[in-house]
Scaffold this motif. Sequence first.
Motif, PDB file in Angstrom:
ATOM      1  N   GLN A 197       0.811  -1.221   0.000  1.00 42.06           N
ATOM      2  CA  GLN A 197       0.000   0.000   0.000  1.00 42.06           C
ATOM      3  C   GLN A 197       0.842   1.266   0.000  1.00 42.06           C
ATOM      4  O   GLN A 197       0.360   2.347  -0.331  1.00 42.06           O
ATOM      5  N   PHE A 198       2.121   1.148   0.357  1.00 43.68           N
ATOM      6  CA  PHE A 198       3.003   2.318   0.403  1.00 43.68           C
ATOM      7  C   PHE A 198       3.952   2.399  -0.791  1.00 43.68           C
ATOM      8  O   PHE A 198       4.782   3.290  -0.858  1.00 43.68           O
ATOM      9  N   SER A 199       3.835   1.485  -1.735  1.00 44.49           N
ATOM     10  CA  SER A 199       4.800   1.446  -2.836  1.00 44.49           C
ATOM     11  C   SER A 199       4.159   1.720  -4.195  1.00 44.49           C
ATOM     12  O   SER A 199       4.654   1.284  -5.219  1.00 44.49           O
ATOM     13  N   ARG A 200       3.090   2.443  -4.224  1.00 41.49           N
ATOM     14  CA  ARG A 200       2.414   2.754  -5.497  1.00 41.49           C
ATOM     15  C   ARG A 200       3.050   3.986  -6.132  1.00 41.49           C
ATOM     16  O   ARG A 200       3.304   4.982  -5.461  1.00 41.49           O
ATOM     17  N   GLU A 201       3.298   3.901  -7.427  1.00 34.40           N
ATOM     18  CA  GLU A 201       3.942   4.993  -8.170  1.00 34.40           C
ATOM     19  C   GLU A 201       3.202   5.216  -9.493  1.00 34.40           C
ATOM     20  O   GLU A 201       2.732   4.270 -10.116  1.00 34.40           O
ATOM     21  N   PRO A 202       3.136   6.472  -9.954  1.00 33.65           N
ATOM     22  CA  PRO A 202       2.499   6.753 -11.252  1.00 33.65           C
ATOM     23  C   PRO A 202       3.452   6.468 -12.418  1.00 33.65           C
ATOM     24  O   PRO A 202       4.642   6.771 -12.345  1.00 33.65           O
ATOM     25  N   TYR A 203       2.925   5.871 -13.471  1.00 28.58           N
ATOM     26  CA  TYR A 203       3.670   5.591 -14.695  1.00 28.58           C
ATOM     27  C   TYR A 203       2.918   6.173 -15.881  1.00 28.58           C
ATOM     28  O   TYR A 203       1.692   6.064 -15.967  1.00 28.58           O
ATOM     29  N   ARG A 204       3.657   6.776 -16.802  1.00 27.04           N
ATOM     30  CA  ARG A 204       3.096   7.260 -18.065  1.00 27.04           C
ATOM     31  C   ARG A 204       3.216   6.122 -19.068  1.00 27.04           C
ATOM     32  O   ARG A 204       4.315   5.629 -19.341  1.00 27.04           O
ATOM     33  N   VAL A 205       2.094   5.689 -19.632  1.00 30.56           N
ATOM     34  CA  VAL A 205       2.068   4.577 -20.575  1.00 30.56           C
ATOM     35  C   VAL A 205       1.643   5.111 -21.935  1.00 30.56           C
ATOM     36  O   VAL A 205       0.642   5.819 -22.055  1.00 30.56           O
ATOM     37  N   SER A 206       2.435   4.805 -22.960  1.00 27.94           N
ATOM     38  CA  SER A 206       2.178   5.280 -24.306  1.00 27.94           C
ATOM     39  C   SER A 206       2.154   4.084 -25.265  1.00 27.94           C
ATOM     40  O   SER A 206       3.079   3.284 -25.268  1.00 27.94           O
ATOM     41  N   GLU A 207       1.087   3.984 -26.056  1.00 29.06           N
ATOM     42  CA  GLU A 207       0.959   2.874 -27.007  1.00 29.06           C
ATOM     43  C   GLU A 207       0.782   3.413 -28.416  1.00 29.06           C
ATOM     44  O   GLU A 207      -0.129   4.206 -28.686  1.00 29.06           O
ATOM     45  N   CYS A 208       1.676   2.975 -29.321  1.00 29.57           N
ATOM     46  CA  CYS A 208       1.604   3.374 -30.722  1.00 29.57           C
ATOM     47  C   CYS A 208       0.370   2.749 -31.363  1.00 29.57           C
ATOM     48  O   CYS A 208       0.161   1.541 -31.271  1.00 29.57           O
ATOM     49  N   GLN A 209      -0.441   3.573 -32.010  1.00 25.62           N
ATOM     50  CA  GLN A 209      -1.652   3.081 -32.644  1.00 25.62           C
ATOM     51  C   GLN A 209      -1.382   2.461 -34.012  1.00 25.62           C
ATOM     52  O   GLN A 209      -2.264   1.835 -34.590  1.00 25.62           O
ATOM     53  N   ARG A 210      -0.165   2.583 -34.490  1.00 24.33           N
ATOM     54  CA  ARG A 210       0.195   1.996 -35.781  1.00 24.33           C
ATOM     55  C   ARG A 210       0.729   0.570 -35.615  1.00 24.33           C
ATOM     56  O   ARG A 210       0.297  -0.342 -36.305  1.00 24.33           O
ATOM     57  N   CYS A 211       1.695   0.378 -34.693  1.00 22.79           N
ATOM     58  CA  CYS A 211       2.330  -0.941 -34.562  1.00 22.79           C
ATOM     59  C   CYS A 211       2.032  -1.636 -33.229  1.00 22.79           C
ATOM     60  O   CYS A 211       2.334  -2.803 -33.066  1.00 22.79           O
ATOM     61  N   GLY A 212       1.476  -0.893 -32.257  1.00 17.17           N
ATOM     62  CA  GLY A 212       1.143  -1.501 -30.975  1.00 17.17           C
ATOM     63  C   GLY A 212       2.262  -1.491 -29.953  1.00 17.17           C
ATOM     64  O   GLY A 212       2.093  -1.994 -28.841  1.00 17.17           O
ATOM     65  N   ASN A 213       3.422  -0.916 -30.299  1.00 18.09           N
ATOM     66  CA  ASN A 213       4.537  -0.841 -29.352  1.00 18.09           C
ATOM     67  C   ASN A 213       4.109  -0.042 -28.127  1.00 18.09           C
ATOM     68  O   ASN A 213       3.532   1.034 -28.241  1.00 18.09           O
ATOM     69  N   ARG A 214       4.397  -0.572 -26.945  1.00 16.33           N
ATOM     70  CA  ARG A 214       3.963   0.055 -25.700  1.00 16.33           C
ATOM     71  C   ARG A 214       5.190   0.370 -24.840  1.00 16.33           C
ATOM     72  O   ARG A 214       6.040  -0.493 -24.632  1.00 16.33           O
ATOM     73  N   THR A 215       5.260   1.603 -24.351  1.00 16.58           N
ATOM     74  CA  THR A 215       6.350   1.996 -23.469  1.00 16.58           C
ATOM     75  C   THR A 215       5.763   2.591 -22.192  1.00 16.58           C
ATOM     76  O   THR A 215       4.653   3.117 -22.189  1.00 16.58           O
ATOM     77  N   SER A 216       6.516   2.462 -21.093  1.00 20.50           N
ATOM     78  CA  SER A 216       6.091   3.069 -19.851  1.00 20.50           C
ATOM     79  C   SER A 216       7.282   3.730 -19.174  1.00 20.50           C
ATOM     80  O   SER A 216       8.415   3.280 -19.322  1.00 20.50           O
ATOM     81  N   GLN A 217       7.003   4.804 -18.462  1.00 21.23           N
ATOM     82  CA  GLN A 217       8.055   5.565 -17.792  1.00 21.23           C
ATOM     83  C   GLN A 217       7.545   5.971 -16.418  1.00 21.23           C
ATOM     84  O   GLN A 217       6.440   6.517 -16.289  1.00 21.23           O
ATOM     85  N   ARG A 218       8.359   5.709 -15.404  1.00 20.98           N
ATOM     86  CA  ARG A 218       8.006   6.095 -14.052  1.00 20.98           C
ATOM     87  C   ARG A 218       8.021   7.619 -13.954  1.00 20.98           C
ATOM     88  O   ARG A 218       8.969   8.259 -14.367  1.00 20.98           O
ATOM     89  N   MET A 219       6.960   8.193 -13.403  1.00 30.76           N
ATOM     90  CA  MET A 219       6.826   9.640 -13.353  1.00 30.76           C
ATOM     91  C   MET A 219       7.454  10.262 -12.113  1.00 30.76           C
ATOM     92  O   MET A 219       7.783  11.424 -12.110  1.00 30.76           O
ATOM     93  N   ASN A 220       7.623   9.504 -11.066  1.00 32.67           N
ATOM     94  CA  ASN A 220       8.135  10.031  -9.799  1.00 32.67           C
ATOM     95  C   ASN A 220       9.463   9.371  -9.477  1.00 32.67           C
ATOM     96  O   ASN A 220       9.513   8.381  -8.765  1.00 32.67           O
ATOM     97  N   ASN A 221      10.542   9.895 -10.006  1.00 32.02           N
ATOM     98  CA  ASN A 221      11.869   9.313  -9.765  1.00 32.02           C
ATOM     99  C   ASN A 221      12.542  10.005  -8.592  1.00 32.02           C
ATOM    100  O   ASN A 221      13.430  10.811  -8.748  1.00 32.02           O
ATOM    101  N   ALA A 222      12.087   9.673  -7.385  1.00 36.16           N
ATOM    102  CA  ALA A 222      12.634  10.267  -6.170  1.00 36.16           C
ATOM    103  C   ALA A 222      13.907   9.559  -5.763  1.00 36.16           C
ATOM    104  O   ALA A 222      14.149   8.438  -6.020  1.00 36.16           O
TER     105      ALA A 222
END
Length: 66
Positions: free
Chosen positions: A41-66
Amino acid sequence: MATTDDSVNGLTEYCDDCDLQTLHEVSVQIRTESVKQENAQFSREPYRVSECQRCGNRTSQRMNNA
């Protein structure tokens, strides 16, 4: 960097797989990083997830790099 120029309904970003600026679906997800049940419950972090609508490639990046 994402832009809204020349896109029909969404964000265009550079896709490494397509080697082009393509339409992407972008969202924010809250992910639990701890595998220990008592700390989960104390280890939740926001991630930005981006998915290409052409090929389906999905990337994610941690938003809170403390």
